[in-house]
Structures are given as structure tokens and as C-alpha cells.
Motif scaffolding. Sequence first.
Motif, PDB file in Angstrom:
ATOM      1  N   PRO A 245     -12.380   9.235  -6.335  1.00  0.00           N
ATOM      2  CA  PRO A 245     -12.267   9.138  -4.868  1.00  0.00           C
ATOM      3  C   PRO A 245     -13.166   8.061  -4.267  1.00  0.00           C
ATOM      4  O   PRO A 245     -12.787   7.421  -3.288  1.00  0.00           O
ATOM      5  CB  PRO A 245     -12.665  10.542  -4.402  1.00  0.00           C
ATOM      6  CG  PRO A 245     -12.237  11.436  -5.515  1.00  0.00           C
ATOM      7  CD  PRO A 245     -12.517  10.647  -6.777  1.00  0.00           C
ATOM      8  N   ARG A 246     -14.335   7.822  -4.833  1.00  0.00           N
ATOM      9  CA  ARG A 246     -15.245   6.812  -4.286  1.00  0.00           C
ATOM     10  C   ARG A 246     -14.722   5.385  -4.476  1.00  0.00           C
ATOM     11  O   ARG A 246     -15.305   4.440  -3.943  1.00  0.00           O
ATOM     12  CB  ARG A 246     -16.626   6.919  -4.938  1.00  0.00           C
ATOM     13  CG  ARG A 246     -16.616   6.764  -6.452  1.00  0.00           C
ATOM     14  CD  ARG A 246     -18.012   6.853  -7.020  1.00  0.00           C
ATOM     15  NE  ARG A 246     -17.987   6.983  -8.484  1.00  0.00           N
ATOM     16  CZ  ARG A 246     -19.007   6.647  -9.249  1.00  0.00           C
ATOM     17  NH1 ARG A 246     -20.117   6.173  -8.726  1.00  0.00           N
ATOM     18  NH2 ARG A 246     -18.934   6.815 -10.563  1.00  0.00           N
ATOM     19  N   ASP A 247     -13.648   5.230  -5.228  1.00  0.00           N
ATOM     20  CA  ASP A 247     -13.037   3.906  -5.385  1.00  0.00           C
ATOM     21  C   ASP A 247     -12.104   3.574  -4.228  1.00  0.00           C
ATOM     22  O   ASP A 247     -11.601   2.443  -4.147  1.00  0.00           O
ATOM     23  CB  ASP A 247     -12.241   3.836  -6.692  1.00  0.00           C
ATOM     24  CG  ASP A 247     -13.095   4.098  -7.919  1.00  0.00           C
ATOM     25  OD1 ASP A 247     -12.567   4.668  -8.899  1.00  0.00           O
ATOM     26  OD2 ASP A 247     -14.301   3.764  -7.887  1.00  0.00           O
ATOM     27  N   SER A 248     -11.862   4.531  -3.355  1.00  0.00           N
ATOM     28  CA  SER A 248     -10.990   4.290  -2.206  1.00  0.00           C
ATOM     29  C   SER A 248     -11.577   3.169  -1.353  1.00  0.00           C
ATOM     30  O   SER A 248     -12.732   3.240  -0.922  1.00  0.00           O
ATOM     31  CB  SER A 248     -10.838   5.558  -1.371  1.00  0.00           C
ATOM     32  OG  SER A 248     -10.232   6.585  -2.136  1.00  0.00           O
ATOM     33  N   ALA A 249     -10.780   2.139  -1.119  1.00  0.00           N
ATOM     34  CA  ALA A 249     -11.251   0.936  -0.435  1.00  0.00           C
ATOM     35  C   ALA A 249     -10.077  -0.014  -0.295  1.00  0.00           C
ATOM     36  O   ALA A 249      -8.973   0.255  -0.785  1.00  0.00           O
ATOM     37  CB  ALA A 249     -12.359   0.253  -1.246  1.00  0.00           C
ATOM     38  N   VAL A 250     -10.336  -1.124   0.364  1.00  0.00           N
ATOM     39  CA  VAL A 250      -9.381  -2.236   0.352  1.00  0.00           C
ATOM     40  C   VAL A 250      -9.916  -3.287  -0.614  1.00  0.00           C
ATOM     41  O   VAL A 250     -11.074  -3.707  -0.492  1.00  0.00           O
ATOM     42  CB  VAL A 250      -9.186  -2.844   1.749  1.00  0.00           C
ATOM     43  CG1 VAL A 250      -8.151  -3.972   1.675  1.00  0.00           C
ATOM     44  CG2 VAL A 250      -8.740  -1.791   2.747  1.00  0.00           C
ATOM     45  N   TYR A 251      -9.080  -3.673  -1.539  1.00  0.00           N
ATOM     46  CA  TYR A 251      -9.466  -4.654  -2.549  1.00  0.00           C
ATOM     47  C   TYR A 251      -8.808  -5.985  -2.211  1.00  0.00           C
ATOM     48  O   TYR A 251      -7.589  -6.067  -2.055  1.00  0.00           O
ATOM     49  CB  TYR A 251      -9.048  -4.176  -3.939  1.00  0.00           C
ATOM     50  CG  TYR A 251      -9.851  -2.979  -4.393  1.00  0.00           C
ATOM     51  CD1 TYR A 251      -9.543  -1.697  -3.949  1.00  0.00           C
ATOM     52  CD2 TYR A 251     -10.944  -3.134  -5.236  1.00  0.00           C
ATOM     53  CE1 TYR A 251     -10.302  -0.609  -4.334  1.00  0.00           C
ATOM     54  CE2 TYR A 251     -11.710  -2.045  -5.636  1.00  0.00           C
ATOM     55  CZ  TYR A 251     -11.377  -0.781  -5.180  1.00  0.00           C
ATOM     56  OH  TYR A 251     -12.138   0.298  -5.569  1.00  0.00           O
ATOM     57  N   PHE A 252      -9.624  -7.010  -2.094  1.00  0.00           N
ATOM     58  CA  PHE A 252      -9.127  -8.344  -1.764  1.00  0.00           C
ATOM     59  C   PHE A 252      -9.273  -9.286  -2.953  1.00  0.00           C
ATOM     60  O   PHE A 252     -10.305  -9.289  -3.634  1.00  0.00           O
ATOM     61  CB  PHE A 252      -9.907  -8.934  -0.588  1.00  0.00           C
ATOM     62  CG  PHE A 252      -9.587  -8.309   0.735  1.00  0.00           C
ATOM     63  CD1 PHE A 252     -10.455  -7.398   1.306  1.00  0.00           C
ATOM     64  CD2 PHE A 252      -8.425  -8.648   1.416  1.00  0.00           C
ATOM     65  CE1 PHE A 252     -10.172  -6.817   2.531  1.00  0.00           C
ATOM     66  CE2 PHE A 252      -8.133  -8.071   2.640  1.00  0.00           C
ATOM     67  CZ  PHE A 252      -9.001  -7.153   3.197  1.00  0.00           C
ATOM     68  N   CYS A 253      -8.261 -10.068  -3.129  1.00  0.00           N
ATOM     69  CA  CYS A 253      -8.306 -11.192  -4.049  1.00  0.00           C
ATOM     70  C   CYS A 253      -8.385 -12.459  -3.213  1.00  0.00           C
ATOM     71  O   CYS A 253      -7.775 -12.537  -2.132  1.00  0.00           O
ATOM     72  CB  CYS A 253      -7.050 -11.196  -4.922  1.00  0.00           C
ATOM     73  SG  CYS A 253      -6.882 -12.621  -6.013  1.00  0.00           S
ATOM     74  N   ALA A 254      -9.135 -13.438  -3.680  1.00  0.00           N
ATOM     75  CA  ALA A 254      -9.231 -14.720  -2.999  1.00  0.00           C
ATOM     76  C   ALA A 254      -9.239 -15.824  -4.041  1.00  0.00           C
ATOM     77  O   ALA A 254      -9.745 -15.633  -5.158  1.00  0.00           O
ATOM     78  CB  ALA A 254     -10.495 -14.793  -2.147  1.00  0.00           C
ATOM     79  N   SER A 255      -8.673 -16.956  -3.677  1.00  0.00           N
ATOM     80  CA  SER A 255      -8.723 -18.094  -4.597  1.00  0.00           C
ATOM     81  C   SER A 255      -9.270 -19.319  -3.880  1.00  0.00           C
ATOM     82  O   SER A 255      -9.237 -19.407  -2.649  1.00  0.00           O
ATOM     83  CB  SER A 255      -7.333 -18.387  -5.186  1.00  0.00           C
ATOM     84  OG  SER A 255      -6.446 -18.916  -4.226  1.00  0.00           O
ATOM     85  N   GLY A 256      -9.814 -20.235  -4.678  1.00  0.00           N
ATOM     86  CA  GLY A 256     -10.386 -21.457  -4.129  1.00  0.00           C
ATOM     87  C   GLY A 256     -10.146 -22.620  -5.052  1.00  0.00           C
ATOM     88  O   GLY A 256      -9.936 -22.459  -6.256  1.00  0.00           O
TER      89      GLY A 256
END
Lengths: 115, 114
Positions: B84-95
Amino acid sequence: AQSVTQLDSHVSVSEGTPVLLRCNYSSSYSPSLFWYVQHPNKGLQLLLKYTTGATLVKSINGFEAEFKKSETSFHLTKPSAHMSDAAEYFCVVSGRGSTLGRLYFGRGTQLTVWP
Amino acid sequence: DARVTQTPRHKVTEMGQEVTMRCQPILGHNTVFWYRQTMMQGLELLAYFRNRAPLDDSGMPKDRFSAEMPDATLATLKIQPSEPRDSAVYFCASGLVLGSGELFFGEGSRLTVL
């Protein structure tokens, strides 16, 4: 070590009035500084950046930020707020040397614009 | 219109299940980052890659998280088992250039672990 402190978690302004979002940084190097913006349920977008040269940098939608080394600040301003500016704003400093590539984000400032 | 694409956009799962999030970076970008965003912790860097090689994954819980780039067009973040503590928004970004500070973010994968 690099870090940023955003001094306000929330800022509310009326449409047409000036905006000031405050940011102080700490860096053991000559810093590169950025402001990113996040609209609701969206990813972050780069708003403007300072690397070297002119200390006043501008975005295409009227925001400005000025790098002040003596004050270790990089505050974001806009002369006249628009409803579409409502979003969360993140001040960011980039890593150097062994932390090259890392971005150090502030906790964010939520900007509310009232009609 | 070049953009970073993340799937799934939303995921609800039960504790103990495996979760895989995928990211397609912008073509030609050689750096990829994974961030996690929560109200409590803000934005946390989990891992980042250059030319598909991991540079730093110290932000990830090693026992349950893994990040890979099977090829230049795909980055994956896997959680096994999820909690449950993994609940979050996960973002990927590239550069395009490591150290430029100019990242392009995807719209995120919102994970809820029940």
C-alpha cells in the motif's frame, strides 16, 4: 550538496494581479536553476531555466525569474496573473560532478488564481 | 508531436501483486528518469539511465523495485510484491543531454495498492 527551498506552499492571487513565487537554493557549485510547472493530472513541464549569462530569464507566457547569487534566490514572477496560470510550480537545481543528471526539486508552490 | 508515453495511466491492484509500468521516451533522448510523487514526500528520484545503462538507482527500495531499459524505446519499472505504501504517481521523463536539466515528463502512472 544541492537543495532548494520554496518558501510558500500555497499562493493565491486575483486574476490580473502580480505573482511572486519564492525560491532559495543551496549549491556547492555555480548552479543551474529551473522552474517547472505541473497542471492538474499532468506531467511537469519546463517553464524557464538559468544556466549562465543573463541573470533574468523569461518564459514564453510572461513569467520571469532572476538569479541573484548574493541572495541565493531564484524567484518566479509574472506581472499579471491569468486563470490558466493556476498550477503547481517547482523550483529545481541541478546536480554537478558525481550527481550530474540529478535534479533536486523543491516541495512545490500551488498557485491559485481567483477570477 | 514528440512526447513521453507512459502506460498504464491508472492501475489499481492488491497488495502482493506484481506491477509493471512502461515508458516510451522521446526518440533520440538518451537519458531516462523515473520519479515518484506523493503528497507526503513530494517528488522523489527513483532511478535514471543514460544510453540504457543505469547511473543511479539509489532512490529505489532494492528488495521490491527494479528498473530496466530493454531497448532504447522502452523503460520499465517493476514492483514485486507491491505494498500500500507504494501508492503514488510514477513519472517517467527523458532528456537529450545528461546534466542539461531539461526533462520531458510523461503524464504519469497513478498506482493504487489496496
